[in-house]
Design a protein around this motif. Structure first.
Motif, short mmCIF file in Angstrom:
data_model
loop_
_atom_site.label_atom_id
_atom_site.label_comp_id
_atom_site.label_asym_id
_atom_site.label_seq_id
_atom_site.Cartn_x
_atom_site.Cartn_y
_atom_site.Cartn_z
N VAL A 169 -40.14 -16.00 19.67
CA VAL A 169 -40.02 -16.47 21.05
C VAL A 169 -39.62 -15.31 21.94
O VAL A 169 -38.59 -14.67 21.73
N GLU A 170 -40.47 -15.05 22.92
CA GLU A 170 -40.20 -13.97 23.88
C GLU A 170 -39.53 -14.54 25.13
O GLU A 170 -39.75 -15.70 25.48
N SER A 171 -38.77 -13.70 25.80
CA SER A 171 -38.18 -14.07 27.08
C SER A 171 -37.99 -12.82 27.92
O SER A 171 -38.07 -11.70 27.41
N GLY A 172 -37.76 -13.01 29.21
CA GLY A 172 -37.46 -11.88 30.09
C GLY A 172 -38.59 -11.45 30.99
O GLY A 172 -38.42 -10.55 31.82
N LEU B 159 -37.49 -7.27 28.12
CA LEU B 159 -38.01 -8.38 27.35
C LEU B 159 -37.23 -8.50 26.03
O LEU B 159 -36.81 -7.48 25.47
N CYS C 214 -37.08 -10.71 22.13
CA CYS C 214 -37.86 -11.50 21.18
C CYS C 214 -36.99 -11.80 19.97
O CYS C 214 -36.36 -10.91 19.40
N THR D 111 -45.07 -13.66 27.02
CA THR D 111 -44.35 -13.81 28.28
C THR D 111 -45.06 -12.98 29.35
O THR D 111 -45.46 -11.85 29.09
#
Length: 125
Positions: free
Chosen positions: A5-8, A20, A22, A119
């Motif tokens: 799951v990636e974010s940012g 980012l 992960c 993302t």
């Protein structure tokens, strides 16, 4: 099968920065080499950078060398992509990937077994 799951991601102006992250969701697995790839509209997925299990060895695409930095925090099973001096041509969906077995660090997407959903990073001019 591990899911990353990636974010940012987000919208940033030219010259700006983003970080980012992960990490795997659910059950924790040992993630060996971890990498970042990106895909811009109408283009093929391309390698951005990768880091070894220890984090001591990194590999970068020429297009991001000197601007992007990959690091990892194994206690949290998390890999980061610090992206600085962003350019409009950095606009893409960024994907995190991991190798589930020890292999040589590589820029080849085929050598990575687990992937995130991506993302979006958008750099405005």
């Amino acid at each position: 099968q591990v899911q990353l799951v990636e974010s940012g991601g987000g919208l940033v102006q030219t010259g700006g920065s983003l970080r980012l992250s992960c990490a795997p969701s659910g059950r924790t697995f040992t993630l060996f080499a971890m990498g970042w790839f990106r895909q811009a509209p109408g283009k093929e997925r391309e390698f951005v950078g990768a880091t070894s299990l220890s984090g001591r060895i990194t590999l970068y695409a020429d297009s991001v060398k000197g601007r992007f930095t990959i690091s990892r925090e194994n206690a949290k099973n998390t890999v980061y992509l610090e992206s600085n001096s962003l350019k409009p041509e950095d606009t893409a969906v960024y994907y995190c990937a991991a190798q589930m077995s020890p292999q040589a660090l590589t820029a080849s997407a085929h050598e990575y077994n687990a992937w995130g959903q991506g993302t979006q990073v958008t750099v405005s001019s």
